[in-house]
Design an enzyme around this catalytic site. Structure first.
Site, PDB file in Angstrom:
ATOM      1  N   SER A  18       0.835  -1.203   0.000  1.00  0.00           N
ATOM      2  CA  SER A  18       0.000   0.000   0.000  1.00  0.00           C
ATOM      3  C   SER A  18       0.867   1.249   0.000  1.00  0.00           C
ATOM      4  CB  SER A  18      -0.910   0.041   1.224  1.00  0.00           C
ATOM      5  OG  SER A  18      -1.597   1.282   1.253  1.00  0.00           O
TER       6      SER A  18
ATOM      7  N   LYS B 278      -4.285  -6.648   3.354  1.00  0.00           N
ATOM      8  CA  LYS B 278      -4.257  -5.497   2.439  1.00  0.00           C
ATOM      9  C   LYS B 278      -5.680  -5.140   1.998  1.00  0.00           C
ATOM     10  CE  LYS B 278      -2.991  -2.306  -0.494  1.00  0.00           C
ATOM     11  NZ  LYS B 278      -3.588  -2.349  -1.766  1.00  0.00           N
TER      12      LYS B 278
ATOM     13  N   HIS C 274      -7.313  -3.343   4.772  1.00  0.00           N
ATOM     14  CA  HIS C 274      -6.733  -1.984   4.786  1.00  0.00           C
ATOM     15  C   HIS C 274      -7.529  -1.089   3.824  1.00  0.00           C
ATOM     16  CE1 HIS C 274      -4.374   1.018   2.622  1.00  0.00           C
ATOM     17  NE2 HIS C 274      -3.703   1.233   3.741  1.00  0.00           N
ATOM     18  N   ASN C 275      -7.760  -1.584   2.632  1.00  0.00           N
ATOM     19  CA  ASN C 275      -8.493  -0.782   1.647  1.00  0.00           C
ATOM     20  C   ASN C 275      -9.940  -0.551   2.076  1.00  0.00           C
ATOM     21  OD1 ASN C 275      -6.087  -1.207   0.282  1.00  0.00           O
ATOM     22  ND2 ASN C 275      -7.076  -1.369  -1.713  1.00  0.00           N
TER      23      ASN C 275
ATOM     24  N   GLU D 237      -9.924   2.140   4.441  1.00  0.00           N
ATOM     25  CA  GLU D 237      -9.672   3.373   3.676  1.00  0.00           C
ATOM     26  C   GLU D 237     -10.989   3.920   3.104  1.00  0.00           C
ATOM     27  OE1 GLU D 237      -6.434   2.898   0.761  1.00  0.00           O
ATOM     28  OE2 GLU D 237      -7.725   3.912  -0.686  1.00  0.00           O
TER      29      GLU D 237
HETATM   30  P1  NBP Z   1      -0.947  -2.255 -14.276  1.00  0.00           P
HETATM   31  O1  NBP Z   1      -1.945  -2.833 -13.340  1.00  0.00           O
HETATM   32  O2  NBP Z   1      -1.356  -1.132 -15.144  1.00  0.00           O
HETATM   33  O3  NBP Z   1      -0.375  -3.448 -15.195  1.00  0.00           O
HETATM   34  C1  NBP Z   1       0.561  -3.188 -16.223  1.00  0.00           C
HETATM   35  C2  NBP Z   1       1.652  -4.231 -16.208  1.00  0.00           C
HETATM   36  O4  NBP Z   1       1.104  -5.554 -16.322  1.00  0.00           O
HETATM   37  C3  NBP Z   1       2.598  -4.074 -17.376  1.00  0.00           C
HETATM   38  O5  NBP Z   1       3.892  -4.386 -16.922  1.00  0.00           O
HETATM   39  C4  NBP Z   1       2.075  -5.101 -18.356  1.00  0.00           C
HETATM   40  O6  NBP Z   1       3.021  -5.528 -19.289  1.00  0.00           O
HETATM   41  C5  NBP Z   1       1.750  -6.207 -17.425  1.00  0.00           C
HETATM   42  N1  NBP Z   1       0.905  -7.265 -17.977  1.00  0.00           N
HETATM   43  C6  NBP Z   1      -0.392  -7.235 -18.350  1.00  0.00           C
HETATM   44 BR1  NBP Z   1      -1.436  -5.750 -18.357  1.00  0.00          BR
HETATM   45  N2  NBP Z   1      -0.841  -8.413 -18.811  1.00  0.00           N
HETATM   46  C7  NBP Z   1       0.216  -9.225 -18.745  1.00  0.00           C
HETATM   47  C8  NBP Z   1       0.397 -10.575 -19.112  1.00  0.00           C
HETATM   48  N3  NBP Z   1      -0.617 -11.300 -19.571  1.00  0.00           N
HETATM   49  N4  NBP Z   1       1.626 -11.102 -18.946  1.00  0.00           N
HETATM   50  C9  NBP Z   1       2.634 -10.377 -18.454  1.00  0.00           C
HETATM   51  N5  NBP Z   1       2.524  -9.080 -18.098  1.00  0.00           N
HETATM   52  C10 NBP Z   1       1.328  -8.516 -18.233  1.00  0.00           C
HETATM   53  O7  NBP Z   1       0.375  -1.819 -13.474  1.00  0.00           O
HETATM   54  P2  NBP Z   1       0.490  -0.977 -12.115  1.00  0.00           P
HETATM   55  O8  NBP Z   1      -0.483   0.154 -12.048  1.00  0.00           O
HETATM   56  O9  NBP Z   1       1.942  -0.706 -11.994  1.00  0.00           O
HETATM   57  O10 NBP Z   1       0.057  -2.028 -10.974  1.00  0.00           O
HETATM   58  C11 NBP Z   1       0.725  -3.264 -10.806  1.00  0.00           C
HETATM   59  C12 NBP Z   1       0.038  -4.033  -9.697  1.00  0.00           C
HETATM   60  O11 NBP Z   1       0.150  -3.307  -8.487  1.00  0.00           O
HETATM   61  C13 NBP Z   1      -1.466  -4.245  -9.908  1.00  0.00           C
HETATM   62  O12 NBP Z   1      -1.828  -5.504  -9.406  1.00  0.00           O
HETATM   63  C14 NBP Z   1      -2.099  -3.180  -9.070  1.00  0.00           C
HETATM   64  O13 NBP Z   1      -3.404  -3.531  -8.652  1.00  0.00           O
HETATM   65  C15 NBP Z   1      -1.140  -3.147  -7.909  1.00  0.00           C
HETATM   66  N6  NBP Z   1      -1.147  -1.926  -7.127  1.00  0.00           N
HETATM   67  C16 NBP Z   1      -1.307  -0.710  -7.680  1.00  0.00           C
HETATM   68  C17 NBP Z   1      -1.298   0.428  -6.897  1.00  0.00           C
HETATM   69  C18 NBP Z   1      -1.424   1.766  -7.496  1.00  0.00           C
HETATM   70  O14 NBP Z   1      -1.510   2.750  -6.748  1.00  0.00           O
HETATM   71  N7  NBP Z   1      -1.396   1.887  -8.822  1.00  0.00           N
HETATM   72  C19 NBP Z   1      -1.108   0.324  -5.545  1.00  0.00           C
HETATM   73  C20 NBP Z   1      -0.928  -0.909  -4.993  1.00  0.00           C
HETATM   74  C21 NBP Z   1      -0.957  -2.023  -5.787  1.00  0.00           C
HETATM   75  P3  NBP Z   1       3.097  -4.807 -20.762  1.00  0.00           P
HETATM   76  O15 NBP Z   1       3.895  -3.573 -20.544  1.00  0.00           O
HETATM   77  O16 NBP Z   1       3.791  -5.797 -21.607  1.00  0.00           O
HETATM   78  O17 NBP Z   1       1.690  -4.535 -21.184  1.00  0.00           O
END
Ligand code: NBP
Length: 478
Positions: A128, A182, A185-186, A189
């Site tokens: 988080s 987690k 937590h959400n 939130e």
């Molecule tokens: P995204 O959730 O936007 O996912 C993008 C990533 O996933 C890229 O690296 C993409 O690769 C890869 N990907 C996908 Br889409 N499909 C795939 C597949 N079939 N095989 C391999 N790679 C694949 O990224 P993010 O916003 O950085 O979040 C990452 C994780 O962290 C998520 O689970 C999210 O819920 C979690 N999270 C996010 C936050 C936040 O504040 N954003 C906070 C806490 C947790 P590509 O580049 O090749 O398309």
């Protein structure tokens, strides 16, 4: 020397986590399905530390020392499963695969069982703090085998937020425990934000300007309510929209989005039979906000008070809102922690609730001064619920007159406060010596012969409602 940790997924979360690792002296292998993303991250941030980019997954795996520690940060769901499947043929016994995404805990349980059967460790780590947290120090909630935490824990602790020198990362429990915590937590939130929203509506109903509202939240942030969300509320309320010259918040469409973790928290609570009415009301409040047709129809048909509140002593009422907000927040935290305790019993997780409060003190969205009090109360003794902790019960007793006044005035003025009133209802239900459930049982017995127990003797009973009206001892078939 081989890399000591690897990150798969170079979108915002994964790249920031990799940079955080590198900045903390780790040798970080990085990989992304689309290589251009890896290249861009290295071009821009490669100078920040020791990165080992790989274009092929096999090269990424080969670049890691064993047991390998691989953190997956890709889109939750199918993306995670696809990544795990492509990794499996490349791993060796004892390797540790970490899912740092927002997975549903049942998915984590399924994946952990599968990888354990293949001789690997699977860790579901809730992370988080959003993108800034990932880079500068998130709160990390890892669940998996205790053995895997020995190899992984020091790395995760090194990149987590710190409060009083202590890392905001601790071993939570086996399989889905980390992702469950987690998720809750959400959920908390959601409730925190709903309460803040209700306080804002009440301040508006009193006629405060946005500048005054911002000042009020800033002042509250100096006391018991001191928290990240209260702090940023003051900043959001102060923001002026350049296009209109008025407060930005008044030109934002009043339809709240959600990504599902609040809903999961409530669904799990329903299955566990643990009351989280504050979180449920918060999810439903977002739902009604995003129901334009319902709202349009109701606005045309329904009438009531205009949503203004007139009080003689405005300063006093402002302080009463502060107390209602604090008391409601305590109830939401208590309900979330109760849900974690119930889940720990159900799924066999040995979760230390006080440690959970400890690692939420920094890095995460719900970080708040209150969590220090919660941590110390759980450290002081076994608690069934936070509400029984001496300093918490005393604080709620002090706040309750104000809390009741605020809910009553809001109801009279037509200002919706589902969060404040749900929290107060929980307070009154939980402390009540008798609940209306007795009548519910009577009714259930009347129409469905569902039977009831008596306060004065053992056994299960039923009344022959439709015949002679006599009470009979029920048999097992009822
Ligand atoms: P995204 O959730 O936007 O996912 C993008 C990533 O996933 C890229 O690296 C993409 O690769 C890869 N990907 C996908 Br889409 N499909 C795939 C597949 N079939 N095989 C391999 N790679 C694949 O990224 P993010 O916003 O950085 O979040 C990452 C994780 O962290 C998520 O689970 C999210 O819920 C979690 N999270 C996010 C936050 C936040 O504040 N954003 C906070 C806490 C947790 P590509 O580049 O090749 O398309």
């Amino acid at each position: 020397q081989l890399a000591n940790v690897g990150v798969i997924g170079m979108a915002v979360m994964g790249s920031n986590l990799a940079r955080n690792l590198a900045r903390n002296g780790h040798r970080v292998a990085v990989y992304n399905r689309t290589t251009a993303k890896t290249d861009a991250v290295i071009a821009e941030h490669g100078h920040e530390g020791d990165f080992r980019p790989a274009a092929e997954l096999a090269d990424f795996v080969a670049s890691l020392e064993r047991p390998r520690r691989i953190i997956i940060m890709v889109k939750a769901g199918a993306g995670t499963d696809a990544t795990i499947d492509s990794l499996l043929p490349l791993l060796d016994e004892g390797d540790i695969v970490v899912d740092g995404g927002n997975a549903f805990f049942e998915d984590t349980r399924r994946r952990e069982e599968k990888l354990r059967g293949l001789g690997f460790h699977f860790v579901g780590a809730g992370i988080s703090g959003g993108e800034v947290g990932a880079l500068e120090g998130p709160s990390i909630m890892p669940g998996g085998s205790a053995e895997s935490y020995e190899a992984l824990g020091p790395i995760l602790e090194s990149i987590s937020a710190k409060v009083d020198g202590e890392p905001c990362c601790t071993y939570i429990g086996t399989d889905g425990a980390g992702h469950f915590v987690k998720m809750v937590h959400n959920g908390i939130e959601y409730a925190d934000m709903q309460f803040i929203g209700e306080a804002y509506e009440l301040l508006k109903a009193l006629g405060l300007s946005h500048e005054e509202m911002a000042d009020t939240f800033a002042a509250w942030n100096e006391g018991d309510l001191d928290s990240y969300l209260i702090e940023i509320t003051s900043e959001v309320l102060r923001k002026v929209d350049p296009a209109t010259g008025g407060p930005l918040v008044e030109v934002i469409v009043d339809a709240a989005g959600m990504k599902g973790t609040g809903t999961w928290t409530v669904q799990s609570a329903l299955e566990l039979g643990t009351p989280v009415n504050t979180i449920a009301e918060s999810v439903f409040a977002r739902a009604i906000s995003s129901s334009p047709e319902l709202r349009r129809a109701a606005q045309a048909a329904l009438h009531g008070p205009a949503g203004t509140i007139g009080v003689e002593d405005r300063a006093r009422f402002l302080d009463q809102i502060r107390q209602a907000l604090w008391a409601s927040k305590v109830v939401a935290y208590a309900q979330g922690l109760d849900e974690i305790r119930m889940a720990a019993d159900e799924y066999g997780w040995d979760i230390n609730v006080g440690e959970v409060a400890k690692i939420w003190r920094g890095g995460c969205i719900i970080r708040a001064k209150l969590l220090e009090r919660i941590r110390s109360e759980y450290a002081a003794g076994q608690l069934t619920t936070l509400l029984e902790a001496p300093s918490v019960a005393a604080g709620l007793a002090d706040a309750q007159d104000a809390w009741r006044t605020v809910v009553a005035e809001a109801v009279r003025g037509g200002v919706p406060v589902p969060g404040f009133s749900a929290a107060l209802a929980h307070y009154d239900q939980a402390r009540a010596p008798r609940l209306n459930a007795a009548l519910t049982q009577g009714l259930r017995d009347y129409f469905g012969a569902h039977t009831y127990r008596r306060v004065d003797r053992e056994g299960t009973f039923h009344v022959n409602w439709s015949t002679d009206g006599a009470e009979v001892e029920a048999t097992d078939s009822h």
